[in-house]
Every structure is written in structure tokens, then in C-alpha cells.
Design an enzyme around this catalytic site. Structure first.
Site, short mmCIF file in Angstrom:
data_model
loop_
_atom_site.label_atom_id
_atom_site.label_comp_id
_atom_site.label_asym_id
_atom_site.label_seq_id
_atom_site.Cartn_x
_atom_site.Cartn_y
_atom_site.Cartn_z
N ASP A 42 38.32 42.56 30.64
CA ASP A 42 36.98 41.98 30.45
C ASP A 42 36.25 41.90 31.80
OD1 ASP A 42 38.36 39.86 31.55
OD2 ASP A 42 37.67 38.37 30.09
N SER A 43 36.93 42.35 32.87
CA SER A 43 36.25 42.53 34.16
C SER A 43 35.14 43.57 34.02
CB SER A 43 37.25 42.98 35.24
OG SER A 43 38.00 44.10 34.79
N ASP A 57 41.96 43.58 26.53
CA ASP A 57 41.84 42.22 27.08
C ASP A 57 41.00 41.36 26.15
OD1 ASP A 57 42.27 40.33 28.99
OD2 ASP A 57 40.82 41.13 30.44
N LYS A 95 46.07 41.42 25.89
CA LYS A 95 46.35 40.45 26.95
C LYS A 95 45.45 39.24 26.72
CE LYS A 95 44.51 40.82 31.29
NZ LYS A 95 43.75 39.55 31.33
N GLU A 130 44.57 35.13 28.50
CA GLU A 130 44.75 34.27 29.67
C GLU A 130 45.30 32.90 29.25
OE1 GLU A 130 41.14 34.04 31.97
OE2 GLU A 130 40.92 36.21 32.02
N GLU A 140 48.12 36.59 38.49
CA GLU A 140 46.95 36.91 39.33
C GLU A 140 46.71 35.82 40.37
OE1 GLU A 140 43.29 37.78 37.23
OE2 GLU A 140 42.16 37.95 39.10
O1 KIV Z 1 39.70 41.80 33.20
C1 KIV Z 1 40.51 42.20 34.02
O2 KIV Z 1 40.39 43.29 34.59
C2 KIV Z 1 41.63 41.33 34.32
C3 KIV Z 1 42.22 41.47 35.66
C4 KIV Z 1 41.35 40.79 36.66
C5 KIV Z 1 43.58 40.91 35.71
O3 KIV Z 1 41.96 40.49 33.54
#
Ligand code: KIV
Length: 286
Positions: A45-46, A84, A114, A116, A183
């Protein structure tokens, strides 16, 4: 090469072989990553910061994540892809979390998801695993809760916070996560987490003791210049290279240096002659 599975990732951990892990958000970069043999791709989600221009990951939606994940799957059909879960896709309760995880797998072709958080989200990890999916945990500096940390800052630098992160890792393993991404945590803490867990521990800004290393692809390419975390190594200056090429293009267009005859499709002389004659006879040109 055949797509890797969790059996390969467990074997790699066993043999001390590092997993090469990178983000991607589009088919083009994903295809290049597959070409060079990247083991695992995170559609992070980056994308909110890197491609969509938000100043955090919070506004990113499920629909946006599915679009980017499908693109990455098209570009890298033989690579293990982790989707994510964006903010509010799993924070409320298990039913929503399982449904959204399922969309990554069913609608976008991801191999795993994934999310968090540690102990506090372990019921959702268990529910998604019980529904037959693979979950990667993500602990330490979790960007979706950066507000609670008072900003984007390393975690686990005090004994108390390090203890919480270790406890989070153990809770995720217990809940059935197949791996954990750590992280923004000191390498000393990551080493202890790795020693206490039997599942693979991947790191981004978590020192060298990890079973694999993740970077955000635009960071390592030198394409994202808004900020550079301490843990990022830039392998190029792509943003500067692109700016220089854009500037050359602008200059050549303004000076009439581009396009040249070489970039023109051209027309057979006889056809041109006939075109002009007919256009004149029809009064279309004088
Ligand atoms: O969204 C992402 O790329 C991530 C990384 C910062 C670990 O979650």
C-alpha cells in the site's frame, strides 16, 4: 522457473538462503523483477506514497490495491505475490478481514496477503488462515499506525517496545502466519525475533539477521525522492535520469530538433501526388 511456494521459502530459511523481496505496483517493473529472479513481490500500500501522490498509505482503498495487484500478476505470472491489505480492510473484525483477503487471492491472483499488527490482529490472522489463505504478518514500524508512534520512526529501541514487538511476532506465529515482515527495528531485536520464531522473518530496515530483505522498488531505483529512510540504499538515480531525459525532450521539441525525418512514417511519392491532386479537385486545398 516455476513459481516458488511456501515450501521453497521454508527450505530457503533452513539452508540460510536469503529471499529477495521487492515491491512492485505495475506489470512493467514486475516483469523486470521476474526476469532477474526476484523471489517474492509485495504489492504494497506504499503505492499510496509512491504512485498515487498521497502523503501516507491511509487513503489507499481495496479497489486500488486490486487494480495494482492484477497488473503485477500480469507482469510476473511466475512469481510469488503478496497483496497488502490497506487501512480499514481488516481493522474492524474477522468477517471483513477474511472477505478482503479473499478478494486479493480470488480477484487479483495474489498468493498471500500481508497485514499490519501483532497480537491485537492475531484473531484476524487466524481467521484468514482458517479460511485457507497465507498470511504474512508485519510488525515494528507499521505505517498504517504511524500516528500512534508520533510519526514515521523506528520502533523497538527501548526494552519495553522491543518486548512488545517480540510478543507480537510470537502471537503471529501462533496465529498461523507463514512469515513475518519486521520494519524499522534494530537488528539486535530482529535477531532475537528470528531466533525465537520458526517461520521466516523478512526485514525492511530491520538489520541483516533476516531470512530475506525487502525494499520499496522506487526507493532502491532512486525514483522516489520525497524522503529517504536511513535503511534505503539507492542503486541508481532514476528520478534524476528521467528528469534529464524529459528536459532533453522539451528542449528538442522547442528547438524543432524532434521529430526528424527518421521519425516520420512518410508516404510514397505517387500517393502524395494523387492525394494533392484529388484534394485540389474537390476544393479541399487551394
Ligand atoms: O506498503 C509497503 O510497501 C509496505 C512496506 C513498507 C513494508 O508495507
Amino acid at each position: 522457473m516455476a513459481k516458488k511456494t511456501i515450501v521453497d521459502f521454508y527450505n530457503m530459511k533452513e539452508q540460510g538462503e536469503k529471499v529477495v523481496f521487492l515491491t512492485a505496483y505495475d506489470a512493467l517493473i514486475a516483469g523486470l523483477e521476474e526476469e532477474v529472479g526476484v523471489d517474492m513481490i509485495l504489492v504494497g500500500d506504499s503505492v499510496g506514497n509512491t504512485l498515487l501522490g498521497y502523503d501516507s498509505t491511509l487513503p489507499v482503498t481495496m479497489e486500488e490495491m486490486l487494480i495494482f495487484t492484477r497488473a503485477v500478476r500480469r507482469g510476473a505470472p511466475e512469481t510469488f505475490i503478496v497483496g497488502d491489505m490497506p487501512f480499514m480492510a481488516y481493522q474492524t473484525e474477522c468477517f471483513t478481514a477474511v472477505g478482503n483477503a479473499g478478494r486479493f487471492i480470488k480477484e487479483a491472483g495474489a498468493d498471500a496477503i500481508k497485514l499490519e499488527g501483532g497480537r491485537k490482529v492475531s484473531d484476524r490472522v487466524r481467521a484468514i488462515v482458517d479460511a485457507g489463505m497465507l498470511v504474512m504478518g508485519h510488525i515494528g514500524l507499521t505505517p498504517q499506525s504511524a500516528g500512534q508512534f508520533g510519526g514515521w520512526r523506528a520502533q523497538g529501541r527501548t526494552a519495553d517496545t522491543a518486548l512488545t514487538i517480540l510478543d507480537d511476532a510470537l502471537a503471529l506465529e501462533e496465529a498461523g502466519a507463514f512469515s513475518i515482515l519486521v520494519e524499522g527495528v534494530p537488528g539486535e531485536v530482529t535477531r532475537i525475533i528470528k531466533d525465537q520464531c520458526s517461520i521466516p522473518i523478512y526485514g525492511i530496515g530491520a538489520g541483516s539477521p533476516c531470512d530475506g530483505q525487502l525494499l520499496i522498488v522506487y526507493d532502491m531505483l532512486g525514483l522516489f525522492e520525497v524522503f529517504q529512510p536511513r535503511f534505503v540504499k539507492r542503486y541508481g538515480q532514476l528520478a534524476r535520469d528521467i528528469a534529464s531525459m524529459l528536459s532533453d525532450y522539451a528542449h528538442e521539441v522547442r528547438e524543432g530538433q524532434f521529430p526528424t525525418r527518421a521519425h516520420d512514417y512518410g508516404m510514397p511519392a505517387k500517393e502524395l501526388e494523387r492525394f494533392i491532386a484529388e484534394a485540389k479537385s474537390k476544393g479541399l486545398i487551394k
